[in-house]
Design a protein around this motif. Sequence first.
Motif, PDB file in Angstrom:
ATOM      1  N   VAL A  53      -6.669  -6.881  -6.146  1.00 27.28           N
ATOM      2  CA  VAL A  53      -6.450  -5.443  -5.986  1.00 27.28           C
ATOM      3  C   VAL A  53      -4.952  -5.182  -6.062  1.00 27.28           C
ATOM      4  CG1 VAL A  53      -6.663  -3.462  -4.435  1.00 27.28           C
ATOM      5  CG2 VAL A  53      -8.491  -5.158  -4.534  1.00 27.28           C
ATOM      6  N   GLU A  54      -4.561  -4.340  -7.017  1.00 28.57           N
ATOM      7  CA  GLU A  54      -3.157  -3.973  -7.143  1.00 28.57           C
ATOM      8  C   GLU A  54      -2.862  -2.814  -6.209  1.00 28.57           C
ATOM      9  OE1 GLU A  54      -1.650  -3.491 -11.090  1.00 28.57           O
ATOM     10  OE2 GLU A  54      -3.076  -4.935 -11.891  1.00 28.57           O
ATOM     11  N   LEU A  55      -1.711  -2.853  -5.577  1.00 38.60           N
ATOM     12  CA  LEU A  55      -1.327  -1.781  -4.657  1.00 38.60           C
ATOM     13  C   LEU A  55      -0.719  -0.631  -5.440  1.00 38.60           C
ATOM     14  CD1 LEU A  55       0.130  -3.672  -1.579  1.00 38.60           C
ATOM     15  CD2 LEU A  55      -2.153  -2.754  -1.950  1.00 38.60           C
ATOM     16  N   ASN A  56      -1.560   0.064  -6.180  1.00 37.97           N
ATOM     17  CA  ASN A  56      -1.141   1.207  -6.979  1.00 37.97           C
ATOM     18  C   ASN A  56      -1.890   2.444  -6.514  1.00 37.97           C
ATOM     19  OD1 ASN A  56       0.483  -0.381  -8.707  1.00 37.97           O
ATOM     20  ND2 ASN A  56      -1.291  -0.903  -9.947  1.00 37.97           N
ATOM     21  N   ILE A  57      -1.257   3.593  -6.694  1.00 34.91           N
ATOM     22  CA  ILE A  57      -1.920   4.854  -6.409  1.00 34.91           C
ATOM     23  C   ILE A  57      -3.189   4.914  -7.266  1.00 34.91           C
ATOM     24  CG2 ILE A  57      -1.715   7.372  -6.441  1.00 34.91           C
ATOM     25  CD1 ILE A  57       0.307   5.882  -4.564  1.00 34.91           C
ATOM     26  N   VAL A  80      -4.079   0.943   6.151  1.00 36.53           N
ATOM     27  CA  VAL A  80      -4.306  -0.485   6.279  1.00 36.53           C
ATOM     28  C   VAL A  80      -2.996  -1.155   5.863  1.00 36.53           C
ATOM     29  CG1 VAL A  80      -5.226  -0.759   3.931  1.00 36.53           C
ATOM     30  CG2 VAL A  80      -5.884  -2.386   5.695  1.00 36.53           C
ATOM     31  N   VAL A  81      -2.750  -2.337   6.394  1.00 37.84           N
ATOM     32  CA  VAL A  81      -1.558  -3.082   5.997  1.00 37.84           C
ATOM     33  C   VAL A  81      -2.007  -4.201   5.062  1.00 37.84           C
ATOM     34  CG1 VAL A  81       0.400  -4.457   6.786  1.00 37.84           C
ATOM     35  CG2 VAL A  81      -0.379  -2.509   8.152  1.00 37.84           C
ATOM     36  N   VAL A  82      -1.473  -4.170   3.850  1.00 37.47           N
ATOM     37  CA  VAL A  82      -1.829  -5.148   2.823  1.00 37.47           C
ATOM     38  C   VAL A  82      -0.552  -5.870   2.391  1.00 37.47           C
ATOM     39  CG1 VAL A  82      -2.845  -5.493   0.544  1.00 37.47           C
ATOM     40  CG2 VAL A  82      -3.689  -3.647   2.000  1.00 37.47           C
ATOM     41  N   ASP A  83      -0.579  -7.193   2.512  1.00 32.64           N
ATOM     42  CA  ASP A  83       0.589  -7.994   2.139  1.00 32.64           C
ATOM     43  C   ASP A  83       1.874  -7.465   2.780  1.00 32.64           C
ATOM     44  OD1 ASP A  83      -1.014  -9.647   0.545  1.00 32.64           O
ATOM     45  OD2 ASP A  83      -0.772  -8.348  -1.197  1.00 32.64           O
ATOM     46  N   GLY A  84       1.762  -7.010   4.031  1.00 32.62           N
ATOM     47  CA  GLY A  84       2.923  -6.538   4.767  1.00 32.62           C
ATOM     48  C   GLY A  84       3.352  -5.115   4.435  1.00 32.62           C
ATOM     49  N   ARG A  85       2.604  -4.428   3.589  1.00 34.01           N
ATOM     50  CA  ARG A  85       2.953  -3.056   3.204  1.00 34.01           C
ATOM     51  C   ARG A  85       1.900  -2.088   3.722  1.00 34.01           C
ATOM     52  NH1 ARG A  85       4.044  -3.372  -3.027  1.00 34.01           N
ATOM     53  NH2 ARG A  85       4.894  -1.301  -2.710  1.00 34.01           N
ATOM     54  N   THR A  86       2.352  -0.980   4.285  1.00 28.88           N
ATOM     55  CA  THR A  86       1.432   0.030   4.797  1.00 28.88           C
ATOM     56  C   THR A  86       0.922   0.869   3.634  1.00 28.88           C
ATOM     57  OG1 THR A  86       2.618   0.100   6.890  1.00 28.88           O
ATOM     58  CG2 THR A  86       1.189   1.964   6.398  1.00 28.88           C
ATOM     59  N   VAL A  87      -0.397   0.990   3.567  1.00 30.14           N
ATOM     60  CA  VAL A  87      -1.054   1.685   2.462  1.00 30.14           C
ATOM     61  C   VAL A  87      -1.888   2.824   3.036  1.00 30.14           C
ATOM     62  CG1 VAL A  87      -2.690   1.399   0.566  1.00 30.14           C
ATOM     63  CG2 VAL A  87      -1.168  -0.492   1.171  1.00 30.14           C
ATOM     64  N   LEU A  88      -1.648   4.051   2.554  1.00 27.16           N
ATOM     65  CA  LEU A  88      -2.448   5.197   2.966  1.00 27.16           C
ATOM     66  C   LEU A  88      -3.626   5.330   2.016  1.00 27.16           C
ATOM     67  CD1 LEU A  88       0.289   7.868   3.749  1.00 27.16           C
ATOM     68  CD2 LEU A  88      -0.702   6.139   5.247  1.00 27.16           C
ATOM     69  N   VAL A  89      -4.804   5.558   2.603  1.00 34.93           N
ATOM     70  CA  VAL A  89      -6.049   5.562   1.834  1.00 34.93           C
ATOM     71  C   VAL A  89      -6.843   6.822   2.158  1.00 34.93           C
ATOM     72  CG1 VAL A  89      -8.200   4.287   1.427  1.00 34.93           C
ATOM     73  CG2 VAL A  89      -6.091   3.034   1.927  1.00 34.93           C
ATOM     74  N   ASP A  90      -7.425   7.426   1.136  1.00 38.54           N
ATOM     75  CA  ASP A  90      -8.351   8.538   1.345  1.00 38.54           C
ATOM     76  C   ASP A  90      -9.658   7.921   1.841  1.00 38.54           C
ATOM     77  OD1 ASP A  90     -10.477  10.383   0.962  1.00 38.54           O
ATOM     78  OD2 ASP A  90      -9.343  11.419  -0.593  1.00 38.54           O
ATOM     79  N   THR A  93     -12.910   8.424  -0.490  1.00 42.44           N
ATOM     80  CA  THR A  93     -13.008   7.739  -1.776  1.00 42.44           C
ATOM     81  C   THR A  93     -12.523   6.296  -1.720  1.00 42.44           C
ATOM     82  OG1 THR A  93     -10.777   8.424  -2.446  1.00 42.44           O
ATOM     83  CG2 THR A  93     -12.628   9.895  -3.025  1.00 42.44           C
ATOM     84  N   ARG A  94     -11.791   5.962  -0.645  1.00 42.12           N
ATOM     85  CA  ARG A  94     -11.176   4.651  -0.455  1.00 42.12           C
ATOM     86  C   ARG A  94     -10.104   4.374  -1.514  1.00 42.12           C
ATOM     87  NH1 ARG A  94     -13.392   1.993   3.714  1.00 42.12           N
ATOM     88  NH2 ARG A  94     -12.436   0.037   3.129  1.00 42.12           N
ATOM     89  N   LYS A  95      -9.584   5.423  -2.111  1.00 43.68           N
ATOM     90  CA  LYS A  95      -8.513   5.291  -3.104  1.00 43.68           C
ATOM     91  C   LYS A  95      -7.160   5.306  -2.388  1.00 43.68           C
ATOM     92  CE  LYS A  95     -10.980   6.137  -6.997  1.00 43.68           C
ATOM     93  NZ  LYS A  95     -11.320   5.079  -7.837  1.00 43.68           N
ATOM     94  N   ILE A  96      -6.250   4.486  -2.871  1.00 47.83           N
ATOM     95  CA  ILE A  96      -4.894   4.455  -2.342  1.00 47.83           C
ATOM     96  C   ILE A  96      -4.186   5.736  -2.787  1.00 47.83           C
ATOM     97  CG2 ILE A  96      -2.660   3.292  -2.464  1.00 47.83           C
ATOM     98  CD1 ILE A  96      -4.218   0.647  -2.880  1.00 47.83           C
ATOM     99  N   VAL A  97      -3.595   6.453  -1.812  1.00 51.97           N
ATOM    100  CA  VAL A  97      -2.885   7.681  -2.141  1.00 51.97           C
ATOM    101  C   VAL A  97      -1.368   7.537  -1.986  1.00 51.97           C
ATOM    102  CG1 VAL A  97      -4.842   9.180  -1.597  1.00 51.97           C
ATOM    103  CG2 VAL A  97      -3.170   8.640   0.179  1.00 51.97           C
ATOM    104  N   HIS A  98      -0.935   6.504  -1.240  1.00 56.47           N
ATOM    105  CA  HIS A  98       0.507   6.309  -1.049  1.00 56.47           C
ATOM    106  C   HIS A  98       0.740   4.898  -0.504  1.00 56.47           C
ATOM    107  CE1 HIS A  98       4.592   7.827  -0.474  1.00 56.47           C
ATOM    108  NE2 HIS A  98       4.627   7.191   0.681  1.00 56.47           N
ATOM    109  N   VAL A  99       1.787   4.270  -0.998  1.00 58.51           N
ATOM    110  CA  VAL A  99       2.201   2.966  -0.489  1.00 58.51           C
ATOM    111  C   VAL A  99       3.603   3.141   0.056  1.00 58.51           C
ATOM    112  CG1 VAL A  99       2.640   0.539  -1.044  1.00 58.51           C
ATOM    113  CG2 VAL A  99       0.807   1.772  -2.227  1.00 58.51           C
TER     114      VAL A  99
END
Length: 101
Positions: A53-57, A80-90, A93-99
Amino acid sequence: MKMHLLSATAGLAILAGIGGAAAQDVIIQPQQETVIREYVQKQPLASVQLPGVELNIGSTVPDTVELHRMDVPDMSYEYVVVDGRTVLVDPGTRKIVHVLR
């Protein structure tokens, strides 16, 4: 004539789709990002690995990953924190909206 009309209709549909996608972009203001960072520091989570999973919007976070609510004003996203980065998720939809960088 019919072919030109089809081409024009297809072109407009593509442009409408691009406009719709742009309208859904999530903008996190610097003040909001500061509040989110402070909240995450006070509520530390273990970092998870998401191979493939790529940490992309727009990338989708798998259902197996637990999302966490934030007690942050005017924020309907979970994180959620992924690989030490905070990721905002809708959460819908479970889509990443901001890293957070």
